[in-house]
Design an enzyme around this catalytic site. Structure first.
Site, PDB file in Angstrom:
ATOM      1  N   CYS A   2      -2.239  20.957 -25.261  1.00 25.78           N
ATOM      2  CA  CYS A   2      -2.965  21.650 -24.198  1.00 25.78           C
ATOM      3  C   CYS A   2      -2.245  22.959 -23.881  1.00 25.78           C
ATOM      4  CB  CYS A   2      -2.995  20.784 -22.939  1.00 25.78           C
ATOM      5  SG  CYS A   2      -3.700  19.162 -23.186  1.00 25.78           S
ATOM      6  N   ARG A  27      -3.727  27.329 -29.630  1.00 25.23           N
ATOM      7  CA  ARG A  27      -3.044  26.024 -29.557  1.00 25.23           C
ATOM      8  C   ARG A  27      -4.020  24.890 -29.851  1.00 25.23           C
ATOM      9  NH1 ARG A  27       1.725  26.190 -26.552  1.00 25.23           N
ATOM     10  NH2 ARG A  27       1.433  24.082 -25.763  1.00 25.23           N
ATOM     11  N   TRP A  78      -6.367  19.546 -25.042  1.00 28.33           N
ATOM     12  CA  TRP A  78      -6.399  18.934 -26.387  1.00 28.33           C
ATOM     13  C   TRP A  78      -6.367  17.440 -26.107  1.00 28.33           C
ATOM     14  CZ3 TRP A  78      -5.336  21.184 -31.467  1.00 28.33           C
ATOM     15  CH2 TRP A  78      -5.125  20.255 -32.458  1.00 28.33           C
ATOM     16  N   ASN A 104       0.117  19.541 -19.515  1.00 29.80           N
ATOM     17  CA  ASN A 104       0.223  19.448 -20.981  1.00 29.80           C
ATOM     18  C   ASN A 104       1.283  18.393 -21.260  1.00 29.80           C
ATOM     19  OD1 ASN A 104       0.266  19.782 -23.746  1.00 29.80           O
ATOM     20  ND2 ASN A 104       1.815  21.413 -23.650  1.00 29.80           N
ATOM     21  N   GLY A 105       0.899  17.330 -22.005  1.00 29.53           N
ATOM     22  CA  GLY A 105       1.861  16.285 -22.335  1.00 29.53           C
ATOM     23  C   GLY A 105       1.199  14.926 -22.229  1.00 29.53           C
ATOM     24  N   GLU A 487       5.884  16.241 -52.202  1.00 29.80           N
ATOM     25  CA  GLU A 487       5.561  17.174 -51.116  1.00 29.80           C
ATOM     26  C   GLU A 487       6.393  18.447 -51.232  1.00 29.80           C
ATOM     27  OE1 GLU A 487       3.255  17.643 -49.270  1.00 29.80           O
ATOM     28  OE2 GLU A 487       3.995  19.002 -47.734  1.00 29.80           O
ATOM     29  N   LYS A 491       4.764  22.219 -51.545  1.00 25.72           N
ATOM     30  CA  LYS A 491       5.111  23.331 -50.645  1.00 25.72           C
ATOM     31  C   LYS A 491       5.529  24.551 -51.439  1.00 25.72           C
ATOM     32  CE  LYS A 491       3.584  22.546 -47.531  1.00 25.72           C
ATOM     33  NZ  LYS A 491       2.909  21.373 -47.843  1.00 25.72           N
ATOM     34  N   GLU A 494       2.556  26.168 -53.553  1.00 25.30           N
ATOM     35  CA  GLU A 494       1.422  26.760 -52.837  1.00 25.30           C
ATOM     36  C   GLU A 494       1.806  28.038 -52.094  1.00 25.30           C
ATOM     37  OE1 GLU A 494      -0.540  24.573 -49.698  1.00 25.30           O
ATOM     38  OE2 GLU A 494       1.270  23.497 -49.210  1.00 25.30           O
ATOM     39  N   HIS A 510      10.706   9.897 -69.952  1.00 25.40           N
ATOM     40  CA  HIS A 510       9.481   9.525 -70.690  1.00 25.40           C
ATOM     41  C   HIS A 510       8.657  10.747 -71.067  1.00 25.40           C
ATOM     42  CE1 HIS A 510      10.337   5.317 -69.988  1.00 25.40           C
ATOM     43  NE2 HIS A 510      10.563   5.596 -68.736  1.00 25.40           N
ATOM     44  N   LYS A 609      -7.146  26.597 -45.284  1.00 20.79           N
ATOM     45  CA  LYS A 609      -6.475  25.593 -44.457  1.00 20.79           C
ATOM     46  C   LYS A 609      -7.230  24.268 -44.511  1.00 20.79           C
ATOM     47  CE  LYS A 609      -3.628  23.705 -41.643  1.00 20.79           C
ATOM     48  NZ  LYS A 609      -2.323  23.274 -42.223  1.00 20.79           N
TER      49      LYS A 609
HETATM   50  C1  AGP Z   1      -0.940  21.282 -47.867  1.00 22.31           C
HETATM   51  O1  AGP Z   1       0.057  22.207 -47.506  1.00 22.31           O
HETATM   52  C2  AGP Z   1      -2.273  21.961 -48.118  1.00 22.31           C
HETATM   53  N1  AGP Z   1      -2.670  22.771 -47.024  1.00 22.31           N
HETATM   54  C3  AGP Z   1      -3.356  20.973 -48.544  1.00 22.31           C
HETATM   55  O2  AGP Z   1      -2.864  20.243 -49.649  1.00 22.31           O
HETATM   56  C4  AGP Z   1      -3.816  19.962 -47.469  1.00 22.31           C
HETATM   57  O3  AGP Z   1      -2.789  19.045 -47.202  1.00 22.31           O
HETATM   58  C5  AGP Z   1      -5.035  19.203 -48.018  1.00 22.31           C
HETATM   59  O4  AGP Z   1      -6.071  20.119 -48.244  1.00 22.31           O
HETATM   60  C6  AGP Z   1      -5.506  18.101 -47.075  1.00 22.31           C
HETATM   61  O5  AGP Z   1      -5.880  18.667 -45.847  1.00 22.31           O
HETATM   62  P1  AGP Z   1      -6.162  17.659 -44.618  1.00 22.31           P
HETATM   63  O6  AGP Z   1      -4.856  16.998 -44.304  1.00 22.31           O
HETATM   64  O7  AGP Z   1      -6.665  18.536 -43.519  1.00 22.31           O
HETATM   65  O8  AGP Z   1      -7.184  16.656 -45.060  1.00 22.31           O
END
Ligand code: AGP
Length: 614
Positions: A2, A27, A78, A104-105, A487, A491, A494, A510, A609
Site C-alpha cells: 500500500c 507501488r 494493495w 500499510n502493512g 535461476e 538472471k 536475460e 554426461h 514483464k
Molecule cells: C524472470 O526474470 C522472467 N521475467 C520470466 O521468466 C518470468 O519469471 C516468467 O515469465 C513467469 O512470469 P510470472 O511469474 O509472472 O508467471
C-alpha cells in the site's frame, strides 16, 4: 504494497494528496481513498477501480470535495485482508466517524483484537485488519488522551507491520504517524508537514525529509513535528539528504528498479511470512479457500509455472517432498497442457506466477481443472486472473515488481511454498510440532540472512569487473542448489544477453563437460553440507579442463578457497531455506555484469514483464 500520504497546514491539501497518490501508483494497488479533516468534520472518498482507482478518486474529489480543509490523508491499497472493494478501501473510521486511519502493512493479531473490540460494542464496517486500530485509538481518546498518546497506547496492543497515519476531527490540524517494518518518511516545508510511504510522494513540496524508524511515533502539525518512542520518550528523527529528481525518487534512490527490488528481498520474505501462524502454532493462509480436510486428502502435488516461477517451483519440490512426504512433479506450464497429463483423485496442482497473468500458466491450470484437479495459485498480484480462476490462492507479498528480471518475487514465492509445505506436513503429521516450530523459526531468520548476503554486494561487483570479457557461463548445483543454479543462469542470460546454462552438477560428465575449456566461467552453488564433497569434485572436474570457477559458499566453508578462483560468501542455514539466500550473489553478479556491459537491466531486449501470449 500500500501507499500512504498525509499533509497538515496546507493551502493545497487535495492537490497534494492526489498528486502524492499518483506518485505512489507504481507501488501497485487495487483501490484508493482520501480523508479531509478539520475541526469537527471528516470528509471521506474511496474508490475500488483497480489500477484506475486514483483517477476515479480524482474525479470524485474534484466533483464533491469540500473546500478549505488544510489537512488530510490518502491511501492506495494493495489488498491483503479483504477483497479490493470500496468498503475495504482506506481511510477507515472509528464508530464516531471522527478518527480516520490509513495503513500499510499487516496487523498480525487483528482477529483477536476485532473480537475484543466487538465485545465492547464497536461496530466494524470492513473486513480489513487496519480497522481495528481506528477503534483502539477511539477507546484511548475516550479516556482523555491526546491523539499522540492515544495512538501510542493503541500500538502497544498491535503485533505485525505498519506505517500508519491517524487523524481526529476533534483534534484538528494534527496527524499522528507511526512505523514498524513498513516504510515511512516525514517531510516539512514552512508552515506545512507531510508524511508518506516514500520520498516520491512529497518530492517538490517538502523541503526537508526525515526517516522514521521502527516503533517511532510522530506528531505532525503546521508548525513542524515531534517524535517519541513507544514509551513516550522523545526521539530525534534522522534527516535525509534528498537531491533526487522524481524518476530517481520512484526508484528509492537506486539507479534502477532491479537493484531496488533486489534490496527489497528481506522485506518481501518477511512480509510474505507475516501473520501466517496462529498463537497455537497452526499455520494459516487467510486467503486459502481449501479446507484442511481437502489438504489432508492430497495424494500428489504438481507444480506448473514458467521462468523464474518455475525455478521457485523446483525448489518447492524438494521441500514439499522432504517435509510432507508427498510425491511432487514440476512441469513447464507450456508443456503441461499438451502432454495429456494424468490427474487422479487427490492430485493438487499449484500454479506459481508473480503476475498471475502468464497465459501459459493459466492455460495449464485450466487443463488441470478440466481433468478434475484442485488448483492453488501462488500469486503476487491480488485478484489476478490466476488467483481468480484457481480454487484457492496464497499471495506472496513482495510488493510491485517493476523490473522484467524477477528477483524479490522469487524469494517470496519460495517462502510461500515452504510455508505451504509446512502446512501440509502439519496436517499429515509428517513433522512433529517441534520440527514445525524449528522450521518456522528458521524461515523467520531468512530475511536477516538475505540482508547479510546483500551487504556483500561490493565483493560480487569486484568479481564481475574481472569477468566483463567472459562470454560463456555454466551454473551448477546439487539438490536445492540445482534450481538455484537454474535461476542464476536465467538472471544472467536475460539481462546480459550472454550465454548461460544451469545444470545439475552431476550431469556435466554426461555431455556438457565437452564444452568446458579455458575462458568458460562455471558458477557453483556449494552451500549444502550434504552435497559439499560431491560438488567440490564437480568443481575439480571443470577446473581440470581450464574453467574459471566462482563458488557460492557458506561463511564457515574452509575448503572452498583452495579450489575456486572466486568465492562469494553467504550465511550458513538449513539447505531447505538456502535458495532464498544463495540466489542473492547470483542476482548481484548478473546485475553487475549487465551494468558493466551497458545493458538496460529493467527493460532487457526481446522480453516483457508479463507474457500474455502463448
Ligand atoms: C524472470 O526474470 C522472467 N521475467 C520470466 O521468466 C518470468 O519469471 C516468467 O515469465 C513467469 O512470469 P510470472 O511469474 O509472472 O508467471
Amino acid at each position: 504494497m500500500c501507499g500512504i500520504i498525509g499533509v497538515v497546514g496546507s493551502n493545497d491539501t487535495l492537490a497534494t494528496l492526489l498528486q502524492g497518490l499518483e506518485r505512489l501508483e507504481y507501488r501497485g494497488y487495487d483501490s484508493a481513498g482520501i480523508a479531509l479533516v478539520r475541526s469537527g468534520h471528516t470528509w471521506r472518498a474511496r474508490t475500488a477501480a483497480g489500477t484506475e482507482s486514483v483517477a476515479a478518486l480524482r474525479v470524485e474529489c474534484e466533483d464533491n470535495a469540500p473546500q478549505g480543509y488544510r489537512s488530510g490523508i490518502g491511501h492506495t491499497r494493495w489488498a491483503t485482508h479483504g477483497a479490493p472493494e470500496a468498503e475495504n478501501a482506506h481511510p477507515h473510521l472509528d464508530c464516531s466517524g471522527h478518527v480516520a486511519i490509513i495503513h500499510n502493512g499487516i496487523i498480525e493479531n487483528h482477529t483477536e483484537l476485532r473480537v475484543e473490540l466487538r465485545e465492547r460494542g464497536h461496530v466494524f464496517t470492513s473486513v480489513t485488519d487496519t480497522e481495528v486500530v481506528a477503534h483502539l485509538v477511539e477507546e484511548m481518546r475516550s479516556t482523555g488522551l491526546e491523539l499522540l498518546d492515544a495512538v501510542r497506547h493503541a500500538l502497544v496492543r498491535v503485533r505485525g507491520a505498519f506505517a500508519i497515519a491517524v487523524m481526529d476531527a476533534t483534534e484538528p490540524d494534527v496527524i499522528v504517524a507511526a512505523r514498524r517494518i513498513s516504510p515511512l518518511v516525514v517531510g516539512t516545508s514552512p508552515g506545512v508537514s507531510y508524511l508518506a510511504s516514500d520520498v516520491p510522494a512529497i518530492l517538490g513540496r517538502a523541503t526537508a525529509f526525515y526517516a522514521v524508524n521502527d516503533d517511532e511515533i510522530v506528531r505532525l502539525g503546521p508548525e513542524g513535528f515531534r517524535a517519541v518512542d513507544l514509551e513516550g520518550a522523545p526521539v530525534r528523527l534522522r534527516q535525509l539528504h534528498i537531491d533526487w529528481d522524481l524518476e530517481t525518487a520512484e526508484k528509492g534512490g537506486f539507479d534502477d528498479f532491479m537493484s531496488k527490488e533486489i534490496a527489497e528481498q528481506p522485506t518481501a520474505v518477511r512480509s510474505t511470512l507475516l501473520d501466517r501462524r496462529r498463537r497455537d502454532g497452526t499455520i494459516v493462509f487467510d486467503e486459502l479457500r481449501i479446507s484442511d480436510q481437502e489438504l489432508r486428502e492430497v495424494q500428489r502435488v504438481v507444480l506448473v509455472a514458467c521462468g523464474t516461477s518455475l525455478h521457485a517451483a523446483h525448489v518447492a519440490k524438494y521441500v514439499i517432498e522432504r517435509w510432507s512426504r508427498l510425491s511432487v512433479d514440476v512441469d513447464i506450464a507450456s508443456e503441461y497442457r499438451y502432454r495429456d497429463p494424468i490427474v487422479e483423485i487427490g492430485t493438487l496442482v499449484i500454479g506459481v506466477s508473480q503476475s498471475g497473468e502468464t497465459i501459459d500458466t493459466i492455460q495449464a491450470i485450466r487443463e488441470a481443472q478440466r481433468r478434475g484437479a484442485r488448483v492453488v495459485a501462488i500469486s503476487n498480484i491480488v485478484d489476478s486472473s490466476l488467483a481468480r480462476e484457481a480454487d484457492a490462492v496464497i499471495y506472496t507479498r513482495a510488493g510491485l515488481e517493476v523490473s522484467v528480471a524477477s528477483t524479490k518475487a522469487f524469494v517470496a514465492q519460495v517462502a510461500a511454498l515452504e510455508l505451504l509445505a509446512l502446512r501440509l506436513a502439519q496436517l499429515r503429521e509428517t513433522l512433529t510440532p517441534e520440527e514445525i516450530e524449528r522450521n518456522l523459526q528458521g524461515l523467520n531468520e531468512v530475511g536477516d540472512h538475505i540482508a547479510t548476503a546483500l551487504s556483500r554486494s561490493d565483493d560480487v561487483n569486484a568479481v564481475a569487473q574481472q569477468l566483463l570479457e567472459a562470454r560463456d557461463y555454466f551454473f551448477i548445483g546439487r539438490h536445492v542448489g540445482f534450481p538455484t543454479a537454474l535461476e542464476g543462469a536465467l538472471k544472467l542470460k536475460e539481462i546480459t544477453y550472454l550465454h548461460a546454462e544451469g545444470y545439475a552438477a552431476g550431469e556435466l560428465k554426461h555431455g556438457p563437460l565437452a564444452l568446458i575449456e579455458p575462458g568458460v566461467i562455471v558458477v557453483a552453488v556449494t552451500t549444502d553440507p550434504q552435497m559439499h564433497e560431491k560438488i567440490l569434485s564437480n568443481v575439480a572436474e571443470v577446473k581440470a579442463r581450464g574453467a574459471t570457477v566462482i563458488a557460492v559458499a557458506t561463511d564457515d566453508d574452509e575448503k572452498i578457497d583452495a579450489v575456486a578462483d572466486f568465492v562469494l560468501r553467504v550465511p550458513a542455514c538449513d539447505p531447505m531455506y538456502s535458495p532464498m539466500i544463495d540466489i542473492v550473489p547470483l542476482q548481484l553478479l548478473a546485475y553487475s555484469l549487465a551494468r558493466g556491459l551497458g545493458r538496460n537491466v529493467d527493460r532487457p531486449r526481446n522480453l516483457a514483464k508479463t507474457v500474455t501470449v502463448e
